[in-house]
Design a protein around this motif. Structure first.
Motif, PDB file in Angstrom:
ATOM      1  N   GLY A   1     -17.454 -26.215 -42.479  1.00 41.61           N
ATOM      2  CA  GLY A   1     -16.497 -25.843 -42.688  1.00 41.61           C
ATOM      3  C   GLY A   1     -15.439 -26.421 -41.695  1.00 41.61           C
ATOM      4  N   GLU A   2     -15.147 -25.131 -41.421  1.00 37.46           N
ATOM      5  CA  GLU A   2     -13.564 -24.695 -40.178  1.00 37.46           C
ATOM      6  C   GLU A   2     -14.160 -23.757 -39.031  1.00 37.46           C
ATOM      7  N   VAL A   3     -13.461 -24.039 -37.503  1.00 40.15           N
ATOM      8  CA  VAL A   3     -13.030 -22.856 -36.574  1.00 40.15           C
ATOM      9  C   VAL A   3     -11.707 -22.798 -36.156  1.00 40.15           C
ATOM     10  N   LYS A   4     -11.525 -21.647 -36.371  1.00 36.83           N
ATOM     11  CA  LYS A   4     -10.210 -21.616 -35.545  1.00 36.83           C
ATOM     12  C   LYS A   4     -10.318 -19.955 -34.249  1.00 36.83           C
ATOM     13  N   ILE A   5      -9.932 -21.234 -33.165  1.00 33.76           N
ATOM     14  CA  ILE A   5      -9.749 -19.956 -32.090  1.00 33.76           C
ATOM     15  C   ILE A   5      -8.437 -18.775 -32.010  1.00 33.76           C
ATOM     16  N   ILE A   6      -9.226 -17.850 -31.807  1.00 32.92           N
ATOM     17  CA  ILE A   6      -8.149 -16.495 -31.933  1.00 32.92           C
ATOM     18  C   ILE A   6      -8.338 -15.998 -30.813  1.00 32.92           C
ATOM     19  N   ASP A   7      -6.675 -15.629 -29.876  1.00 29.49           N
ATOM     20  CA  ASP A   7      -6.667 -14.945 -28.877  1.00 29.49           C
ATOM     21  C   ASP A   7      -6.618 -13.638 -28.901  1.00 29.49           C
ATOM     22  N   HIS A   8      -6.945 -12.270 -28.285  1.00 32.01           N
ATOM     23  CA  HIS A   8      -6.277 -11.174 -28.538  1.00 32.01           C
ATOM     24  C   HIS A   8      -4.451 -10.902 -29.008  1.00 32.01           C
ATOM     25  N   LYS A   9      -4.014 -11.732 -29.493  1.00 32.31           N
ATOM     26  CA  LYS A   9      -2.472 -11.464 -29.782  1.00 32.31           C
ATOM     27  C   LYS A   9      -2.680 -11.895 -31.579  1.00 32.31           C
ATOM     28  N   GLY A  10      -3.691 -12.425 -31.630  1.00 30.27           N
ATOM     29  CA  GLY A  10      -3.449 -13.085 -32.522  1.00 30.27           C
ATOM     30  C   GLY A  10      -3.254 -13.776 -32.986  1.00 30.27           C
ATOM     31  N   GLU A  11      -2.997 -15.111 -32.009  1.00 24.86           N
ATOM     32  CA  GLU A  11      -2.258 -16.651 -32.156  1.00 24.86           C
ATOM     33  C   GLU A  11      -3.842 -17.154 -32.259  1.00 24.86           C
ATOM     34  N   VAL A  12      -3.377 -18.554 -32.988  1.00 24.83           N
ATOM     35  CA  VAL A  12      -4.499 -19.693 -32.864  1.00 24.83           C
ATOM     36  C   VAL A  12      -4.774 -20.919 -31.459  1.00 24.83           C
ATOM     37  N   LYS A  13      -5.177 -21.043 -30.928  1.00 23.53           N
ATOM     38  CA  LYS A  13      -5.457 -21.423 -30.051  1.00 23.53           C
ATOM     39  C   LYS A  13      -5.573 -22.526 -30.099  1.00 23.53           C
ATOM     40  N   ALA A  14      -6.932 -22.863 -30.693  1.00 27.79           N
ATOM     41  CA  ALA A  14      -7.195 -24.122 -30.944  1.00 27.79           C
ATOM     42  C   ALA A  14      -8.404 -24.223 -32.546  1.00 27.79           C
TER      43      ALA A  14
ATOM     44  N   ILE B   1     -20.264 -29.707 -34.348  1.00 30.19           N
ATOM     45  CA  ILE B   1     -19.021 -30.549 -34.021  1.00 30.19           C
ATOM     46  C   ILE B   1     -17.724 -30.344 -34.039  1.00 30.19           C
ATOM     47  N   CYS B   2     -17.541 -29.306 -34.742  1.00 30.46           N
ATOM     48  CA  CYS B   2     -16.352 -28.845 -35.153  1.00 30.46           C
ATOM     49  C   CYS B   2     -15.854 -27.538 -34.216  1.00 30.46           C
ATOM     50  N   VAL B   3     -17.071 -26.518 -33.785  1.00 28.35           N
ATOM     51  CA  VAL B   3     -17.482 -26.135 -32.715  1.00 28.35           C
ATOM     52  C   VAL B   3     -16.858 -26.724 -30.680  1.00 28.35           C
ATOM     53  N   MET B   4     -17.764 -27.797 -31.092  1.00 30.76           N
ATOM     54  CA  MET B   4     -17.674 -27.852 -29.781  1.00 30.76           C
ATOM     55  C   MET B   4     -16.131 -28.491 -29.269  1.00 30.76           C
ATOM     56  N   ASP B   5     -15.956 -29.205 -30.672  1.00 31.79           N
ATOM     57  CA  ASP B   5     -14.457 -29.513 -29.994  1.00 31.79           C
ATOM     58  C   ASP B   5     -13.552 -28.345 -29.648  1.00 31.79           C
ATOM     59  N   VAL B   6     -13.787 -27.268 -29.924  1.00 31.02           N
ATOM     60  CA  VAL B   6     -12.447 -26.284 -29.184  1.00 31.02           C
ATOM     61  C   VAL B   6     -13.451 -25.278 -28.317  1.00 31.02           C
ATOM     62  N   SER B   7     -14.788 -25.834 -28.415  1.00 29.53           N
ATOM     63  CA  SER B   7     -15.157 -25.344 -26.756  1.00 29.53           C
ATOM     64  C   SER B   7     -14.547 -24.940 -25.118  1.00 29.53           C
ATOM     65  N   ASP B   8     -13.714 -26.248 -25.627  1.00 30.28           N
ATOM     66  CA  ASP B   8     -13.074 -26.872 -23.825  1.00 30.28           C
ATOM     67  C   ASP B   8     -12.083 -25.399 -23.672  1.00 30.28           C
ATOM     68  N   VAL B   9     -11.376 -25.053 -24.806  1.00 28.56           N
ATOM     69  CA  VAL B   9      -9.931 -23.993 -24.885  1.00 28.56           C
ATOM     70  C   VAL B   9     -10.855 -22.537 -24.123  1.00 28.56           C
ATOM     71  N   VAL B  10     -12.012 -22.428 -25.493  1.00 26.97           N
ATOM     72  CA  VAL B  10     -12.722 -21.320 -24.874  1.00 26.97           C
ATOM     73  C   VAL B  10     -12.937 -21.202 -23.395  1.00 26.97           C
ATOM     74  N   VAL B  11     -14.138 -22.040 -23.226  1.00 27.83           N
ATOM     75  CA  VAL B  11     -14.230 -21.845 -21.580  1.00 27.83           C
ATOM     76  C   VAL B  11     -12.869 -21.604 -20.668  1.00 27.83           C
ATOM     77  N   ARG B  12     -12.014 -22.002 -20.844  1.00 30.42           N
ATOM     78  CA  ARG B  12     -10.516 -21.923 -20.607  1.00 30.42           C
ATOM     79  C   ARG B  12     -10.011 -20.271 -20.203  1.00 30.42           C
ATOM     80  N   MET B  13     -10.364 -20.211 -21.864  1.00 29.07           N
ATOM     81  CA  MET B  13      -9.422 -18.838 -21.664  1.00 29.07           C
ATOM     82  C   MET B  13     -10.765 -17.859 -21.245  1.00 29.07           C
ATOM     83  N   LEU B  14     -12.012 -17.729 -21.598  1.00 30.25           N
ATOM     84  CA  LEU B  14     -12.865 -16.840 -20.466  1.00 30.25           C
ATOM     85  C   LEU B  14     -13.355 -17.070 -19.121  1.00 30.25           C
TER      86      LEU B  14
END
Length: 420
Positions: free
Chosen positions: A220-233, A250-263
């Motif tokens: 499938g697909e994963v989108k990372i959404i911030d508190h403003k509803g914006e797609v960050k990755a 794989i697709c989750v790991m590919d966006v995880s770096d962005v999430v780590v920095r956000m958290l």
């Protein structure tokens, strides 16, 4: 110069360190003294684990935009100077490794990481590259253009050039601990480094019922959404539900770096929005609508088994307040089909954390790329080079991170050759 001074000492016997030594031995250092200092009992331990033991060593479609770094322009220039074709040429024609391509992914034809490790190890032995094993370096100092390296066992080594290839913080069982900053504290201050964080890792959630999906995989697909509803990755590929109560693949790991920095920046209300079908909501609606005509008497679980995994059907319908094994497809009205289709294609999972270094494949952070010249040499410290995961460069899955190891190692070897 005293005979006990090495032309080059490489600290770290991983992918980057071994490759750098091989390039030096091949092109620049015939008869010169080269040493690898490795904290573990053998070189290449982390490399042997790469790609679940299969070693995806590069990618024919390397894109600099799919890396995280503090100097994107320099990274692009580095990959242009030494890229995938150069890597393949060296492995096949110098190291004797037969390669095979699967899509854009490049593997040894054996699909065994040990093939790559052995090829490098044998080549280093053939060219008399020395190794000091079970020696952890504790400090590096410099005087009159000679570096002195001290180990925890009180051994000392002298070198005209040194290469830091100690890696990041992942795979701690191999001895990795991200100690580059500690080793170099007498030469540079903390401003040269970005703190190490896990990257290519899993994400965790506290949403109810998610642990029941443990082990389920879907494309499938994963989108990372911030508190403003914006797609960050966002990324496409395999999604894996973990026993810890989260998501990987794989697709989750590919966006995880962005999430780590956000958290780590204190951001809250982060969501991973999952498409659990690989299709659009409209396509899923049509598929369920047709099945309602064909299999109206069956339970939703049975009627949808040909298109969805039972666990996913059960999980999503529970969030709608429905029981997929009790309700027939005839009882599912058009509005409920639309809601189910939308949820299957955009299921929001609140993200509360991420996998630690034991779960991560690579690290983000390290020595700032902008502090290095085009040959990976520290700009204000001639003779000191930083390569591989020790540099603040990390990419997505698919051979990107190993290609950076090969690229940075080759550029350092080229730079060292010019300084001798």
């Amino acid at each position: 110069m005293k005979s006990n001074v090495y032309e080059c000492v490489i600290i770290g016997g991983g992918a980057a360190g071994m490759f750098c030594a091989s390039k030096l031995a091949k092109s620049f250092y015939h008869g010169k003294k080269i040493m690898i200092i490795e904290s573990g009992p053998r070189v290449g331990r982390k490399l042997a684990l790469t790609g679940s033991g299969r070693c995806n060593l590069s990618n024919s479609d390397i894109d600099p935009a799919k890396y995280n770094t503090d100097d994107p322009d320099k990274l692009a220039a580095c990959l242009e100077r030494y890229g995938e074709t150069d890597t393949c040429d060296f492995f096949e024609n110098i190291l004797g490794v037969v390669l095979e391509q699967k899509g854009s992914l490049i593997y040894p034809s054996t699909y065994k990481s040990s093939t790559v490790v052995d090829a490098l190890r044998f080549y280093l032995a053939d060219n008399n590259v020395e190794t000091a094993l079970k020696e952890r370096v504790k400090s590096v100092t410099e005087s009159n253009h000679i570096f002195e390296i001290k180990t925890e066992s009180n051994k000392k080594f002298l070198a005209k050039n040194i290469v830091i290839a100690t890696g990041g913080i992942t795979y701690p069982s191999t001895g990795a601990n991200g100690d580059a900053a500690g080793i170099l504290e007498d030469l540079v201050d903390d401003s040269y480094f970005v703190p190490f964080k896990p990257a290519l890792t899993s994400l965790t959630s506290d949403i109810s019922g998610i642990k029941g999906l443990a082990g389920i995989r879907c494309r499938g697909e994963v989108k990372i959404i911030d508190h403003k509803g914006e797609v960050k990755a966002k990324s496409e590929g395999e999604i894996l539900f973990t026993k810890e109560g989260g998501i990987s693949g794989i697709c989750v790991m590919d966006v995880s770096d962005v999430v780590v920095r956000m958290l780590d920046n204190g951001e809250e209300d982060i969501k991973a929005v999952l498409n659990l079908t690989g299709k659009s909501a409209g396509e899923i609606f049509q598929m369920i609508y047709i099945r309602r005509q064909m299999y109206a008497h069956r339970t939703c679980a049975d009627a949808l088994s040909g298109m969805l995994l039972r666990g996913i059907t059960d999980f999503v319908m529970k969030k709608m307040g429905l029981k997929c094994d009790k309700m027939t497809l005839r009882e599912l009205n058009d509005q409920q089909i639309a809601e189910l289709s939308n949820l299957l294609c955009a299921f929001p999972v609140p993200v509360k954390g991420y996998g630690d270094v034991d779960k991560a494949q690579v690290s983000s952070g390290g020595f700032k790329l902008l502090r290095l010249d085009d040959s990976m040499q520290v700009k204000d410290l001639p003779g000191l080079y930083i390569i591989g995961e020790s540099v603040n460069v990390n990419g997505i899955c698919g051979g990107y991170n190993l290609q950076w190891a090969w690229t940075s190692a080759a550029l350092a070897a080229e730079g060292i050759s010019r300084n001798v």
